[in-house]
Design a protein around this motif. Structure first.
Motif, mmCIF file in Angstrom:
data_model
loop_
_atom_site.group_PDB
_atom_site.id
_atom_site.type_symbol
_atom_site.label_atom_id
_atom_site.label_comp_id
_atom_site.label_asym_id
_atom_site.label_seq_id
_atom_site.Cartn_x
_atom_site.Cartn_y
_atom_site.Cartn_z
ATOM 1 N N UNK A 193 -4.310 44.144 84.116
ATOM 2 C CA UNK A 193 -4.824 42.864 83.559
ATOM 3 C C UNK A 193 -6.119 42.469 84.273
ATOM 4 N N UNK A 194 -6.568 42.845 85.417
ATOM 5 C CA UNK A 194 -7.666 42.394 85.982
ATOM 6 C C UNK A 194 -8.897 43.192 85.170
ATOM 7 N N UNK A 195 -8.572 44.604 84.865
ATOM 8 C CA UNK A 195 -9.719 45.301 84.007
ATOM 9 C C UNK A 195 -9.870 44.483 82.968
ATOM 10 N N UNK A 196 -8.787 44.255 82.002
ATOM 11 C CA UNK A 196 -8.950 43.550 80.710
ATOM 12 C C UNK A 196 -9.758 42.344 80.959
ATOM 13 N N UNK A 197 -9.231 41.379 82.093
ATOM 14 C CA UNK A 197 -9.919 40.220 82.342
ATOM 15 C C UNK A 197 -11.417 40.423 82.342
ATOM 16 N N UNK A 198 -11.719 41.431 83.370
ATOM 17 C CA UNK A 198 -13.173 41.813 83.447
ATOM 18 C C UNK A 198 -14.204 42.236 82.006
ATOM 19 N N UNK A 199 -13.509 42.213 80.987
ATOM 20 C CA UNK A 199 -14.162 42.293 79.722
ATOM 21 C C UNK A 199 -14.622 40.987 79.059
ATOM 22 N N UNK A 200 -14.196 39.872 79.781
ATOM 23 C CA UNK A 200 -14.669 38.432 79.646
ATOM 24 C C UNK A 200 -13.651 37.692 78.964
ATOM 25 N N UNK A 201 -12.342 38.080 79.228
ATOM 26 C CA UNK A 201 -11.279 36.969 78.507
ATOM 27 C C UNK A 201 -10.712 36.188 79.705
ATOM 28 N N UNK A 252 -16.514 54.178 81.439
ATOM 29 C CA UNK A 252 -17.333 54.722 82.222
ATOM 30 C C UNK A 252 -18.622 54.569 81.872
ATOM 31 N N UNK A 253 -18.895 54.684 80.128
ATOM 32 C CA UNK A 253 -20.146 54.947 79.834
ATOM 33 C C UNK A 253 -20.636 53.799 79.177
ATOM 34 N N UNK A 254 -19.689 53.108 78.725
ATOM 35 C CA UNK A 254 -20.003 51.629 77.582
ATOM 36 C C UNK A 254 -20.268 50.569 78.475
ATOM 37 N N UNK A 288 -20.535 42.137 73.619
ATOM 38 C CA UNK A 288 -20.762 42.787 72.562
ATOM 39 C C UNK A 288 -19.769 44.027 72.194
ATOM 40 N N UNK A 289 -19.451 44.607 73.337
ATOM 41 C CA UNK A 289 -18.622 45.881 73.526
ATOM 42 C C UNK A 289 -17.199 45.725 73.831
ATOM 43 N N UNK A 290 -16.677 44.598 73.791
ATOM 44 C CA UNK A 290 -15.223 44.245 74.406
ATOM 45 C C UNK A 290 -14.349 44.851 73.303
ATOM 46 N N UNK A 291 -14.599 45.189 71.934
ATOM 47 C CA UNK A 291 -13.589 45.799 71.256
ATOM 48 C C UNK A 291 -13.659 47.472 71.475
ATOM 49 N N UNK A 292 -14.729 47.986 71.870
ATOM 50 C CA UNK A 292 -14.682 49.381 72.067
ATOM 51 C C UNK A 292 -14.016 49.677 73.569
ATOM 52 N N UNK A 293 -14.464 48.773 74.461
ATOM 53 C CA UNK A 293 -13.757 48.482 75.890
ATOM 54 C C UNK A 293 -12.099 48.410 75.703
ATOM 55 N N UNK A 294 -11.561 47.608 74.933
ATOM 56 C CA UNK A 294 -10.324 47.603 74.817
ATOM 57 C C UNK A 294 -9.815 48.799 74.277
#
Length: 537
Positions: free
Chosen positions: A314-322, A374-376, A381-387
């Motif tokens: 959950x903290x990893x997802x939160x780090x995407x800006x949610x 690791x690379x994105x 802008x990249x939240x979809x790819x990160x998810x």
């Protein structure tokens, strides 16, 4: 008990069957043979048709499987309650600093590691149904007690006790599946209860979302989560005490004839049912068996990413800006992928009768997902790819139940089975202890150290699987040579891995004798000492 002579079509016994007669079984029972032999001794050899198998299996599934699913769902919910609590202010309210939150994730597995020797012994000596019921009750009470934990020390103490109570659950479930199901049926059943991790990540996220909206003047949101999960667990423990039998021999939901069928259909598993006699030679063999340490290494390697991602997911997802509530909702697809991967992997492994090949396939998506994270770049802008990368990683839970099944189906002898399972859970616990410490809140948003380490571990698992395939093949060749030396056929058909439908179509009974196979099935003999044992890869 009706015999074939009495006109019974679906179940028949051979009254004077020499192998299973009471006189022949006395030496076996005196040496601590399997308890199933005692029940069969009074009836003679039982022959079971495909129709018998289907009918009794349905009854077993309707009683045993729901209990396993519900209990493991609750255990998974209780464990992940910490990660949900983290996004509702647990870290701030209890003044956690540095790696203190990581230690709250690890301490549960420290307790499980410490408890495994005692658990292994108790699984042999104590009736299984009663043992599971007591442990479920204890962990429910302890989780309720976490409501009063308001400091790092108090949280550590309650989390340790929670881990000690939960230490027996998964090893006991593996023992239950071995005790009730044929080898061809075990993979899907093990995957079914383990798939509750995915269900929890979906329903648990929704449940937490709802509980998190409850406003109380006396309790924080995370305390409400702890209290609700704990009370629900206590209630379920009562139902477990009522309905979970200790073994097929003591199952009240089966008639006497159905008990005989439930036991006899397991003969060609070559694994027995339960002896309740602790045997030190089994313990020694478990520690000296190379297979044990291959599976130990696999489980430790997969549990390190599992421990880290389950605690920090959950903290990893939160780090995407949610925000907190969006983070919880975005964890739902993670659970859906887990569910599909776990059940799908088990289905494929059962279909092709090879777990190692499926394990290799399941390692590939997490590798791809880790590389993506690791690379994105971590920006909005990249939240979809990160998810997407995060969700691809969530295929990894499908690996663990296949390793458990691979081990369980290749280990015979009651004490050896329980000790081997205990050793494997030591590896799993050690991995889950290490995993959270590869991540640190201060490394957000990239968590580079944890992601790099997990990538290396998935590559290591691939190497270990290949080694396991090779060693199992060598053991099968050794047993074939022993059979030839004893005047038996070198190549035999493993009926235990045949599906009931295919057996029925060929008109075979499930316990048909092939070159004397099954003679030692209920003698409580280990797999290495039973030349009839066929290893699976």
């Amino acid at each position: 008990m009706r015999t074939a002579a009495a006109g019974k079509d679906n179940i028949r016994t051979l009254e004077n069957a020499p192998r299973d007669s009471l006189e022949d079984l006395k030496p076996v029972l005196a040496k601590g043979g399997d308890k199933a032999a005692e029940l069969l001794a009074s009836e003679g050899r039982v022959y079971v048709s495909a129709e018998d198998n289907k009918r009794v299996l349905r009854k077993i599934d309707l009683v045993i499987l729901p209990l396993l699913l519900i209990i493991y769902c609750l255990q998974s919910l209780d464990k992940t309650a910490l990660s949900y609590a983290s996004v509702f202010g647990l870290i701030q309210d209890t003044n956690l600093h540095g790696e203190e939150y990581s230690w709250l994730g690890s301490i549960v597995y420290v307790a499980q590691l410490v408890m495994q020797p005692l658990v292994s012994f108790m699984l042999v000596k104590i009736p299984l149904g009663k043992f599971i019921s007591v442990m479920v009750f204890l962990w429910g009470v302890i989780l309720c007690g976490m409501v009063g934990a308001k400091s790092f020390g108090a949280l550590m103490a309650t989390r340790f006790l929670l881990g000690a109570a939960e230490a027996a659950v998964a090893p006991a479930f593996i023992a239950v599946v071995q005790m009730w199901y044929r080898r061809s049926e075990q993979t899907n059943r093990n995957a079914s209860w383990y798939a509750m991790l995915g269900v929890v990540n979906m329903l648990g996220s929704l449940l937490t979302y709802g509980l998190g909206h409850i406003h109380s003047s006396t309790l924080h949101s995370y305390q409400i989560i702890f209290l609700f999960c704990g009370l629900l667990t206590v209630v379920v423990s009562v139902f477990c005490a009522i309905f979970m039998p200790d073994s097929p021999m003591e199952a009240k939901f089966l008639t006497h004839e159905e008990k005989l069928i439930a036991i006899e259909r397991l003969r060609l598993n070559q694994m027995g049912v339960a002896s309740r006699v602790w045997k030190w030679d089994h313990v020694q063999e478990a520690f000296l068996d190379i297979k044990t340490w291959l599976w130990f290494s696999m489980l430790m390697a997969i549990s390190i990413p599992s421990g880290g991602i389950s605690t920090f997911g959950p903290l990893i997802v939160q780090s995407f800006g949610f925000d907190s509530f969006t983070t919880i909702l975005f964890n739902i697809p993670f659970g859906a992928v887990q569910l599909v991967a776990t059940l799908g992997g088990a289905f494929l492994a059962t279909k092709i009768k090879k777990k190692s090949v499926v394990l290799l396939l399941l390692c590939l998506p997490p590798i791809a997902g880790l590389i993506m994270l690791m690379v994105i770049d971590h920006d909005k802008r990249n939240r979809g790819a990160l998810l997407a990368g995060y969700y691809i990683i969530s295929v990894y839970p499908g690996i663990t139940p296949l390793i458990y099944s691979w081990s369980a189906q290749n280990t015979a002898g009651d004490s050896k089975r329980k000790v081997t399972t205990g050793i494997l859970f030591v590896g799993a616990s050690a991995g889950n202890i290490i995993g959270p410490h590869l991540f640190n809140p201060s490394e957000a948003p990239r968590y580079s150290r944890g992601l790099r380490s997990n990538l290396a571990l998935f590559c290591t698992i691939i190497v270990l699987i290949c080694l396991g395939m090779t060693y199992v093949t060598v053991l099968n060749k050794k047993h074939a040579a022993r059979r030839v030396a004893m005047g038996k056929a070198a190549e035999v058909v493993d009926i235990s891995m045949e599906h009931a439908k295919s057996l029925g179509e060929r008109g075979e009974v499930l316990n048909a004798e092939h070159g004397g196979l099954g003679e030692k099935a209920f003698d409580d003999v280990t797999d290495l000492k039973n030349e009839d044992f066929i290893y699976l890869y």
